[in-house]
Design a protein around this motif. Structure first.
Motif, mmCIF file in Angstrom:
data_model
loop_
_atom_site.group_PDB
_atom_site.id
_atom_site.type_symbol
_atom_site.label_atom_id
_atom_site.label_comp_id
_atom_site.label_asym_id
_atom_site.label_seq_id
_atom_site.Cartn_x
_atom_site.Cartn_y
_atom_site.Cartn_z
ATOM 1 N N GLY A 19 9.205 7.601 -15.225
ATOM 2 C CA GLY A 19 8.813 6.320 -14.639
ATOM 3 C C GLY A 19 8.629 6.326 -13.130
ATOM 4 N N ASN A 20 9.552 6.965 -12.415
ATOM 5 C CA ASN A 20 9.513 6.904 -10.954
ATOM 6 C C ASN A 20 8.282 7.593 -10.371
ATOM 7 O OD1 ASN A 20 10.607 5.994 -8.557
ATOM 8 N ND2 ASN A 20 11.883 7.793 -8.243
ATOM 9 N N ALA A 21 7.875 8.719 -10.962
ATOM 10 C CA ALA A 21 6.712 9.446 -10.445
ATOM 11 C C ALA A 21 5.447 8.603 -10.558
ATOM 12 C CB ALA A 21 6.540 10.760 -11.204
ATOM 13 N N GLN A 22 5.321 7.874 -11.666
ATOM 14 C CA GLN A 22 4.151 7.025 -11.857
ATOM 15 C C GLN A 22 4.117 5.906 -10.813
ATOM 16 O OE1 GLN A 22 6.179 8.312 -14.108
ATOM 17 N NE2 GLN A 22 5.315 8.371 -16.164
ATOM 18 N N THR A 23 5.284 5.316 -10.555
ATOM 19 C CA THR A 23 5.393 4.266 -9.544
ATOM 20 C C THR A 23 5.065 4.821 -8.166
ATOM 21 O OG1 THR A 23 7.107 3.154 -10.832
ATOM 22 C CG2 THR A 23 6.949 2.572 -8.502
ATOM 23 N N PHE A 24 5.568 6.034 -7.898
ATOM 24 C CA PHE A 24 5.313 6.693 -6.619
ATOM 25 C C PHE A 24 3.814 6.931 -6.425
ATOM 26 C CE2 PHE A 24 4.659 10.709 -4.284
ATOM 27 C CZ PHE A 24 5.207 10.357 -3.059
ATOM 28 N N MET A 25 3.144 7.426 -7.466
ATOM 29 C CA MET A 25 1.709 7.695 -7.367
ATOM 30 C C MET A 25 0.915 6.418 -7.101
ATOM 31 S SD MET A 25 0.782 10.771 -10.028
ATOM 32 C CE MET A 25 1.684 10.195 -11.447
ATOM 33 N N LYS A 26 1.313 5.336 -7.733
ATOM 34 C CA LYS A 26 0.667 4.057 -7.488
ATOM 35 C C LYS A 26 0.867 3.638 -6.029
ATOM 36 C CE LYS A 26 -1.143 -0.073 -8.228
ATOM 37 N NZ LYS A 26 -2.607 -0.247 -8.159
ATOM 38 N N GLY A 27 2.079 3.844 -5.521
ATOM 39 C CA GLY A 27 2.359 3.507 -4.127
ATOM 40 C C GLY A 27 1.524 4.329 -3.169
ATOM 41 N N VAL A 28 1.412 5.625 -3.437
ATOM 42 C CA VAL A 28 0.600 6.503 -2.596
ATOM 43 C C VAL A 28 -0.863 6.062 -2.647
ATOM 44 C CG1 VAL A 28 -0.300 8.853 -2.356
ATOM 45 C CG2 VAL A 28 2.141 8.496 -2.743
ATOM 46 N N ALA A 29 -1.357 5.761 -3.836
ATOM 47 C CA ALA A 29 -2.754 5.328 -3.985
ATOM 48 C C ALA A 29 -3.023 4.047 -3.212
ATOM 49 C CB ALA A 29 -3.081 5.135 -5.462
ATOM 50 N N ASP A 30 -2.096 3.099 -3.293
ATOM 51 C CA ASP A 30 -2.265 1.832 -2.578
ATOM 52 C C ASP A 30 -2.300 2.058 -1.067
ATOM 53 O OD1 ASP A 30 -2.393 0.421 -4.938
ATOM 54 O OD2 ASP A 30 -0.294 -0.242 -4.893
ATOM 55 N N VAL A 31 -1.491 2.985 -0.587
ATOM 56 C CA VAL A 31 -1.492 3.323 0.836
ATOM 57 C C VAL A 31 -2.831 3.939 1.221
ATOM 58 C CG1 VAL A 31 -0.539 4.940 2.533
ATOM 59 C CG2 VAL A 31 0.999 3.544 1.173
ATOM 60 N N PHE A 32 -3.367 4.802 0.350
ATOM 61 C CA PHE A 32 -4.660 5.428 0.615
ATOM 62 C C PHE A 32 -5.779 4.374 0.696
ATOM 63 C CE2 PHE A 32 -3.773 9.960 -1.204
ATOM 64 C CZ PHE A 32 -2.905 10.184 -0.148
ATOM 65 N N VAL A 33 -5.724 3.392 -0.203
ATOM 66 C CA VAL A 33 -6.721 2.321 -0.191
ATOM 67 C C VAL A 33 -6.624 1.538 1.114
ATOM 68 C CG1 VAL A 33 -7.432 0.153 -1.257
ATOM 69 C CG2 VAL A 33 -6.828 2.096 -2.706
ATOM 70 N N GLU A 34 -5.411 1.205 1.484
ATOM 71 C CA GLU A 34 -5.176 0.442 2.714
ATOM 72 C C GLU A 34 -5.680 1.197 3.942
ATOM 73 O OE1 GLU A 34 -1.355 -1.177 5.352
ATOM 74 O OE2 GLU A 34 -1.048 -0.515 3.302
ATOM 75 N N ALA A 35 -5.513 2.533 3.882
ATOM 76 C CA ALA A 35 -5.928 3.361 5.014
ATOM 77 C C ALA A 35 -7.415 3.698 4.983
ATOM 78 C CB ALA A 35 -5.119 4.656 5.028
ATOM 79 N N GLY A 36 -8.084 3.318 3.894
ATOM 80 C CA GLY A 36 -9.508 3.612 3.781
ATOM 81 C C GLY A 36 -9.806 5.020 3.309
ATOM 82 N N SER A 37 -8.776 5.731 2.821
ATOM 83 C CA SER A 37 -8.962 7.110 2.365
ATOM 84 C C SER A 37 -9.650 7.177 1.006
ATOM 85 C CB SER A 37 -7.607 7.830 2.285
ATOM 86 O OG SER A 37 -6.953 7.819 3.533
ATOM 87 N N ILE A 38 -9.406 6.182 0.155
ATOM 88 C CA ILE A 38 -10.082 6.092 -1.142
ATOM 89 C C ILE A 38 -10.557 4.659 -1.342
ATOM 90 C CG2 ILE A 38 -8.756 7.964 -2.195
ATOM 91 C CD1 ILE A 38 -7.040 5.904 -3.627
ATOM 92 N N GLY A 39 -11.552 4.488 -2.218
ATOM 93 C CA GLY A 39 -12.124 3.163 -2.427
ATOM 94 C C GLY A 39 -11.201 2.212 -3.146
ATOM 95 N N GLU A 40 -10.574 2.697 -4.217
ATOM 96 C CA GLU A 40 -9.677 1.839 -4.977
ATOM 97 C C GLU A 40 -8.653 2.664 -5.732
ATOM 98 O OE1 GLU A 40 -12.051 -0.398 -7.675
ATOM 99 O OE2 GLU A 40 -12.728 1.347 -8.814
ATOM 100 N N ALA A 41 -7.552 2.014 -6.095
ATOM 101 C CA ALA A 41 -6.498 2.663 -6.862
ATOM 102 C C ALA A 41 -6.601 2.224 -8.315
ATOM 103 C CB ALA A 41 -5.128 2.274 -6.303
ATOM 104 N N LEU A 42 -6.026 3.021 -9.198
ATOM 105 C CA LEU A 42 -5.937 2.616 -10.599
ATOM 106 C C LEU A 42 -4.900 1.505 -10.709
ATOM 107 C CD1 LEU A 42 -5.795 6.121 -12.373
ATOM 108 C CD2 LEU A 42 -7.809 4.697 -11.921
ATOM 109 N N GLU A 43 -5.017 0.685 -11.725
ATOM 110 C CA GLU A 43 -4.009 -0.365 -11.928
ATOM 111 C C GLU A 43 -2.653 0.252 -12.223
ATOM 112 O OE1 GLU A 43 -4.923 -3.410 -14.708
ATOM 113 O OE2 GLU A 43 -6.883 -3.848 -13.847
ATOM 114 N N SER A 44 -2.665 1.393 -12.922
ATOM 115 C CA SER A 44 -1.433 2.095 -13.262
ATOM 116 C C SER A 44 -1.735 3.582 -13.387
ATOM 117 C CB SER A 44 -0.873 1.578 -14.587
ATOM 118 O OG SER A 44 0.153 2.428 -15.078
#
Length: 321
Positions: free
Chosen positions: A280-305
């Motif tokens: 569970g924790n790794a999946q949550t961590f990956m979502k957090g990293v993806a959201d940070v990337f979106v915020e930083a403009g590194s990727i267009g969008e994150a997956l919902e999960s």
């Protein structure tokens, strides 16, 4: 297991062999098994090993079908690929190195975990859009430091270390050699273990294309079982002859290998399957990293999960082998 058990798929180089990506100068126990031919013996087929410079290149090689399994792919490049729609899956936790990614506060400020609220209003160097950025955000959240009060400067770890040394920032975040130089001029607020308890993870994974895993579950499970066995052997006694094999396969001296691997941890299969990691924790961590990337403009969008980006089936199957 024989080559006949290996089902041809779009991601397979052939029905009779396996191609695996890995990194040089990144010492891990699996390299001793590679040296001994343990993977080929267990799988009953040739295993070709291809070294890469980046996790991004690993993703590209798996997308093209040139590589079926990648060992120690970093979570950020995995998240970037998965977020872009590449059907990759995390199969295990290859290595954890939480001590190798952190934030360091200038020594003269005399701020520690008990007085971290004093960071409010300070200037910090952070490599935006990286796992270190995510770790920084989680640490500030933990300590109750208002991000709006901080002056955040986007800097690579080496530049952040130089800025900290010159006194132009109050604290800095990063990894590797940059982090080592930061520590010469400051102190960390949380240890690697303390960060892990907060869900701030720094780890690499073994990854593979989802369709390859679906069509070759036995092959994948056997591969992971060899890795788990050699990890357990290393964790138990760290035999010198094993270190020598790892050093040779890494392209490093024994001394450099020992220094690097001493900062790594290799979780047991049981630990990997627990809530702390792939439960569970790794999946949550990956979502957090993806959201940070979106915020930083590194990727267009994150997956919902990122639940579907983790497949614990083959790893769990190693426990019955």
């Amino acid at each position: 297991m024989t080559g006949a058990a290996f089902v041809v798929s779009a991601q397979a180089a052939s029905a009779q062999e396996l191609t695996v990506g890995y990194f040089l100068e990144w010492p891990m126990p699996f390299l001793a098994a590679k040296a001994d031919g343990a993977y080929a013996d267990a799988l009953g087929m040739p295993v070709n090993w291809v070294s890469f410079e980046t996790g991004t290149a690993m993703s590209a090689a798996m997308a093209s079908g040139d590589v079926q399994i990648s060992v120690s792919q970093g979570v950020p490049p995995f998240v970037v690929a998965a977020s872009a729609g590449q059907a990759l899956q995390v199969l295990d936790v290859a290595v954890s190195y939480s001590e190798n990614d952190n934030c360091v506060v200038a020594t003269e400020l005399e701020i520690d975990a008990d007085s971290a609220d004093e960071l409010a209003g300070k200037k910090v160097a952070v490599p935006i859009g990286t796992a270190a950025h995510y770790g920084f955000l989680k640490q500030m959240e933990h300590f109750g430091v208002d991000l709006a009060s901080l002056s955040i400067v986007d800097m690579a770890p080496t530049d952040g270390a130089a800025a900290l040394a010159q006194g132009s920032v109050d604290f800095a975040c990063g990894w590797g050699g940059g982090l080592s130089r930061m520590k010469e001029h400051g102190n960390i607020l949380l240890t690697g273990a303390e960060k892990e308890e907060l869900g701030i993870l720094v780890f690499d994974v073994t990854s593979a294309p989802a369709d390859f895993v679906a069509e070759n579950a036995d092959v994948v499970s056997t591969f992971l079982a060899v890795t788990a066995e050699v990890n357990a052997e290393w964790n138990e006694s760290q035999p010198p002859e094993m270190l020598e094999k790892i050093a040779k396969e890494s392209g490093m001296s024994v001394e450099a290998t020992e220094a690097s691997i001493s900062t790594f941890t290799f979780p047991s299969v049981e630990d990997q399957l627990s809530a702390k990691w792939l439960g569970g924790n790794a999946q949550t961590f990956m979502k957090g990293v993806a959201d940070v990337f979106v915020e930083a403009g590194s990727i267009g969008e994150a997956l919902e999960s990122y639940e579907d980006a983790v497949n614990t089936g083959p790893l769990a199957a190693t426990q019955s082998q």
